[in-house]
Design a protein around this motif. Structure first.
Motif, mmCIF file in Angstrom:
data_model
loop_
_atom_site.group_PDB
_atom_site.id
_atom_site.type_symbol
_atom_site.label_atom_id
_atom_site.label_comp_id
_atom_site.label_asym_id
_atom_site.label_seq_id
_atom_site.Cartn_x
_atom_site.Cartn_y
_atom_site.Cartn_z
ATOM 1 N N MET A 19 0.845 -1.195 0.000
ATOM 2 C CA MET A 19 0.000 0.000 0.000
ATOM 3 C C MET A 19 0.882 1.247 0.000
ATOM 4 O O MET A 19 1.719 1.422 0.869
ATOM 5 C CB MET A 19 -0.838 -0.035 1.293
ATOM 6 N N CYS A 43 -3.687 12.530 -2.306
ATOM 7 C CA CYS A 43 -5.118 12.236 -2.356
ATOM 8 C C CYS A 43 -5.498 11.293 -1.213
ATOM 9 O O CYS A 43 -4.638 10.689 -0.570
ATOM 10 C CB CYS A 43 -5.467 11.604 -3.701
ATOM 11 N N GLU A 51 -6.713 8.366 -1.091
ATOM 12 C CA GLU A 51 -6.327 6.948 -1.219
ATOM 13 C C GLU A 51 -4.902 6.699 -0.741
ATOM 14 O O GLU A 51 -4.531 5.581 -0.416
ATOM 15 C CB GLU A 51 -6.450 6.472 -2.672
ATOM 16 N N ARG A 52 -4.097 7.759 -0.745
ATOM 17 C CA ARG A 52 -2.684 7.592 -0.360
ATOM 18 C C ARG A 52 -2.416 8.121 1.043
ATOM 19 O O ARG A 52 -1.258 8.408 1.373
ATOM 20 C CB ARG A 52 -1.790 8.353 -1.356
ATOM 21 N N GLY A 86 -12.847 9.866 2.375
ATOM 22 C CA GLY A 86 -12.328 8.765 1.558
ATOM 23 C C GLY A 86 -10.996 8.203 2.036
ATOM 24 O O GLY A 86 -10.314 7.477 1.306
ATOM 25 N N MET A 87 -10.628 8.533 3.291
ATOM 26 C CA MET A 87 -9.343 8.067 3.821
ATOM 27 C C MET A 87 -9.502 6.852 4.713
ATOM 28 O O MET A 87 -10.526 6.663 5.340
ATOM 29 C CB MET A 87 -8.719 9.168 4.701
ATOM 30 N N ARG A 88 -8.443 6.077 4.820
ATOM 31 C CA ARG A 88 -8.379 5.022 5.833
ATOM 32 C C ARG A 88 -8.184 5.668 7.201
ATOM 33 O O ARG A 88 -7.435 6.632 7.323
ATOM 34 C CB ARG A 88 -7.185 4.107 5.578
ATOM 35 N N TRP A 114 -10.326 1.297 9.628
ATOM 36 C CA TRP A 114 -9.466 0.398 8.852
ATOM 37 C C TRP A 114 -8.642 -0.477 9.795
ATOM 38 O O TRP A 114 -8.419 -1.652 9.546
ATOM 39 C CB TRP A 114 -8.569 1.257 7.952
#
Ligand SMILES: [Mg+2]
Length: 226
Positions: free
Chosen positions: A1, A163, A165-166, A185-187, A206
């Motif tokens: 990841m 972003c 996702e990162r 939209g984040m973990r 998460w």
């Protein structure tokens, strides 16, 4: 990841907010004493009411009512609360070292709610003034944009140049941190420290961690940084 940024909550994530509150209630009680109230009774009332939930509001008014002084002007007491600036606060064990190791590998940021001068004073007292690449104080964007609103998270992501996702968000509150990170939209990694450690959440994070040092260890284990 692939991870480009790790963002953190402040209160009860990087240190125990109870320490700050204890000092703040003492400062409020001193001002109450100058107005003829019993400072010990006032402090005991503040601590007891705060223990019912530090987020429930009007704690000073309720304490004044509880000690039988409901007509005392609240403004000077509120001012003592807002201007409380302790010389030092104690970060959770291992937090600063873990944060600085992480920062060598990835962008680190802070996303915190609360009145701006208060949050700045806490950051200073914790020795965190230079610890982050990105700092977002949500109240500076507007009080209505406090977590779990996605705006402060998005503002931090933009400043970090990455972003959702990162990025990973680390915080203690299911209703603000886990829910807010998810909205952006984040973990989220939930740390089980502080006042909300046992609060039930509607969304699964998460991951969970015992404390912030363990959360950072987890990110460094699963994350690729380049
Ligand atoms: Mg918190």
């Amino acid at each position: 990841m692939l991870i480009r940024a790790v963002l953190f909550d402040l209160d009860d994530t990087l240190y125990a907010q109870a320490e700050w509150l204890r000092g703040a209630w003492r400062a409020v009680s001193k001002v109450a004493a100058a107005r003829g109230l019993d400072p010990d009774a006032m402090e005991a009332a503040l601590v007891a009411i705060c223990a019912e939930g530090s987020d429930r509001g009007r704690i000073i008014d309720r304490a004044l009512a509880r000690i039988g002084a409901p007509d005392t002007p609240v403004a000077p007491l509120l001012e003592a609360f807002r201007s409380h600036a302790p010389r030092s606060l104690t970060p959770y064990p291992g937090a600063l070292a873990a944060l600085s190791r992480l920062r060598a590998e990835v962008t680190v940021g802070l996303v915190t709610d609360g009145e701006v001068p208060i949050q700045r004073a806490k950051i200073r007292a914790l020795g965190l003034t230079e610890a982050f690449d990105v700092v977002v104080l949500s109240d500076a964007l507007g009080r209505a944009l406090r977590k779990p609103h996605r705006a402060p998270f998005e503002s931090a992501l933009a400043a970090a140049g990455t972003c959702a996702e990162r990025a990973v968000y680390v915080g203690d509150r299911p209703d603000k941190d886990v829910a807010g990170a998810a909205a952006a939209g984040m973990r989220a990694i939930r740390v089980l420290t502080g006042e909300y450690a046992t609060q039930a959440g509607t969304q699964e994070p998460w991951a969970s961690a015992r404390d912030v040092a363990e959360a950072i260890e987890l990110v460094r284990t699963v994350g690729q940084f380049s």
